[in-house]
Design an enzyme around this catalytic site. Sequence first.
Site, PDB file in Angstrom:
ATOM      1  NE  ARG A  83      57.143  56.846 115.679  1.00  0.00           N
ATOM      2  CZ  ARG A  83      57.215  58.147 115.939  1.00  0.00           C
ATOM      3  NH1 ARG A  83      57.459  59.007 114.972  1.00  0.00           N
ATOM      4  NH2 ARG A  83      57.066  58.601 117.169  1.00  0.00           N
ATOM      5  CE1 TYR A  84      58.178  51.273 113.639  1.00  0.00           C
ATOM      6  CE2 TYR A  84      57.611  52.436 115.652  1.00  0.00           C
ATOM      7  CZ  TYR A  84      58.530  52.113 114.681  1.00  0.00           C
ATOM      8  OH  TYR A  84      59.796  52.630 114.756  1.00  0.00           O
ATOM      9  NE  ARG A  87      56.111  49.197 118.142  1.00  0.00           N
ATOM     10  CZ  ARG A  87      56.437  48.608 116.992  1.00  0.00           C
ATOM     11  NH1 ARG A  87      55.583  47.788 116.380  1.00  0.00           N
ATOM     12  NH2 ARG A  87      57.598  48.849 116.413  1.00  0.00           N
ATOM     13  CB  CYS A  96      58.792  65.651 133.062  1.00  0.00           C
ATOM     14  SG  CYS A  96      58.412  65.239 131.360  1.00  0.00           S
ATOM     15  CB  CYS A 100      66.117  65.487 130.358  1.00  0.00           C
ATOM     16  SG  CYS A 100      65.279  64.322 131.472  1.00  0.00           S
ATOM     17  CB  CYS A 103      63.745  66.687 126.740  1.00  0.00           C
ATOM     18  SG  CYS A 103      62.122  66.009 126.345  1.00  0.00           S
ATOM     19  NE  ARG A 105      57.387  62.518 122.217  1.00  0.00           N
ATOM     20  CZ  ARG A 105      57.386  61.249 122.642  1.00  0.00           C
ATOM     21  NH1 ARG A 105      57.473  60.995 123.927  1.00  0.00           N
ATOM     22  NH2 ARG A 105      57.269  60.251 121.790  1.00  0.00           N
ATOM     23  CG  ASP A 266      65.933  61.729 119.096  1.00  0.00           C
ATOM     24  OD1 ASP A 266      66.180  60.982 118.136  1.00  0.00           O
ATOM     25  OD2 ASP A 266      65.365  61.349 120.137  1.00  0.00           O
ATOM     26  CG  ASP A 303      63.211  57.463 117.406  1.00  0.00           C
ATOM     27  OD1 ASP A 303      62.230  56.917 116.868  1.00  0.00           O
ATOM     28  OD2 ASP A 303      63.544  57.276 118.592  1.00  0.00           O
ATOM     29  CE  LYS A 310      62.730  53.860 119.594  1.00  0.00           C
ATOM     30  NZ  LYS A 310      61.419  54.476 119.353  1.00  0.00           N
TER      31      LYS A 310
HETATM   32  S1  SF4 Z   1      63.430  63.124 128.484  1.00  0.00           S
HETATM   33 FE1  SF4 Z   1      61.837  64.718 128.210  1.00  0.00          FE
HETATM   34  S2  SF4 Z   1      59.898  63.630 128.428  1.00  0.00           S
HETATM   35 FE2  SF4 Z   1      61.486  62.327 129.346  1.00  0.00          FE
HETATM   36  S3  SF4 Z   1      61.558  62.926 131.538  1.00  0.00           S
HETATM   37 FE3  SF4 Z   1      63.131  64.125 130.488  1.00  0.00          FE
HETATM   38  S4  SF4 Z   1      62.047  66.038 130.016  1.00  0.00           S
HETATM   39 FE4  SF4 Z   1      60.432  64.538 130.435  1.00  0.00          FE
END
Ligand code: SF4
Length: 342
Positions: A83-84, A87, A96, A100, A103, A105, A266, A303, A310
Site C-alpha cells: 500500500r505504501y 513497506r 489465528c 476476535c 476482526c 479481516r 473498521d 483505515d 491510515k
Molecule cells: S483481529 Fe483478526 S487477525 Fe487479529 S487475531 Fe483477531 S481474528 Fe486474528
Amino acid sequence: MKSIDALVAAGLVEPDPTLRAVAEKYAIGITPAVLDLIDSNDPADPMARQFVPTLAELITTPEERADPIGDLAHSPIEGIVHRYPDRVLLKAVHVCPVYCRFCFRREMVGPQGLGTLTSAELDAAIAYIAEREEIWEVILTGGDPLVLSPRRLRDLMERLAEIDHVKIVRFHTRVPVVEPERIDDAMVAALTASGKTTYLAVHANHPREFSPAARAAFRRLSEGGIVLISQSVLLKGVNDDVDTLAALMRGFVENRIKPYYLHHPDLAPGTGHFRVSVESGQALVAALRGRISGLCQPTYVLDIPGGHGKADIGAASIVGRDGCFTVRDWQGGEHAYPPGDA
Ligand code: SF4
C-alpha cells in the site's frame, strides 16, 4: 474451543440454533488463556464480548464490506499487500489462535479463509520483496504469524536476512496475550534470526489481558532484543471509557510496550455493535491526553475504506491559516497561536 457445542459445554453461551448460523459465517477460537480471563457470570464482560460469538454478528449494515481496509486493491500477488512504497504486508498465514468478533479481516481468516501460503506462493512473495529496493520494512501479519512454528518462522527470517534493503521486520500478533506459552526461547530466537531489527506489535484491548503469563511473555520478548509496540481497537462495551483506556495504555508502558495505534473500528461485516462514533473516539483520546503521561498516548487512526491508508483522526487540536491559529488544550479551552500581546 472452536465450536458452539464447546462454548455451550463451557457455559459461555446458551444452546441456540441461530448461533450456529454465526459459526457458519465466522470462525470461533478461544484459547485456555482467554477462557481464564472470561467472567461468564458477567453479561457485559469485556473479555467475553471480544471472543464469544453473538447473534448481533448476523446484522450487517450497508456501509460494511468484506475487505474494509482495501487489502485486495493493493495485493499484487498472493500474500503481499503493498500500500505504501517503503513497506509491505506479508500475510503468510490466515489462521489465528483466537477469532476476535470484531476482526477487520474476518472474511479472510479462519479454517475457511485464505489459508496458508503454499511454498511456491511464499517463494514468489519473497522474490517480490527482494526485487524492490524501496521496501525497507516487512510487516508479518495475517492471520497471526506466530501460529507458525519457530522452525518455520526461523526459515522465513533467514530468507529475509538475505535481502539487504529490508532493515525492519515487524510482527503483528495476539499470541503473547492469548497463547503466551508459545513465547519460549525457541520462538524468541526465531523472531530475531534475521539479524534485522525486529518489532512486534502486541494486540490487546483491555487491561485484563495483561495476565501474569502474558507479562512473562512480554518480558521474554523484550529481553530477547525485540522492540514492543501496541495496537488496540476502540470497541464499544470493551474499552470505550477513559478509565479502561488509561489502564490499558499504562499497562502497555509498564510492560515495555510503547503505545502505537488505537484503531477506530473498521467497517467489517456484522461488527456494528462494536462501533463507536468518531466524535466519541476523539473525546476519549483528548481525555487521555490530560489523564496520563505522554509515554502512554496512542495515535488514534482510521483505515480509510477502499485501501487509501491510515489517517490520524485524533481531535484536531489546531485550526487556522495565514500564520494565525487557534489551538485547543486537553480540557477544551481555546488559545490563539501565536498569542496576542501579553
Ligand atoms: S483481529 Fe483478526 S487477525 Fe487479529 S487475531 Fe483477531 S481474528 Fe486474528
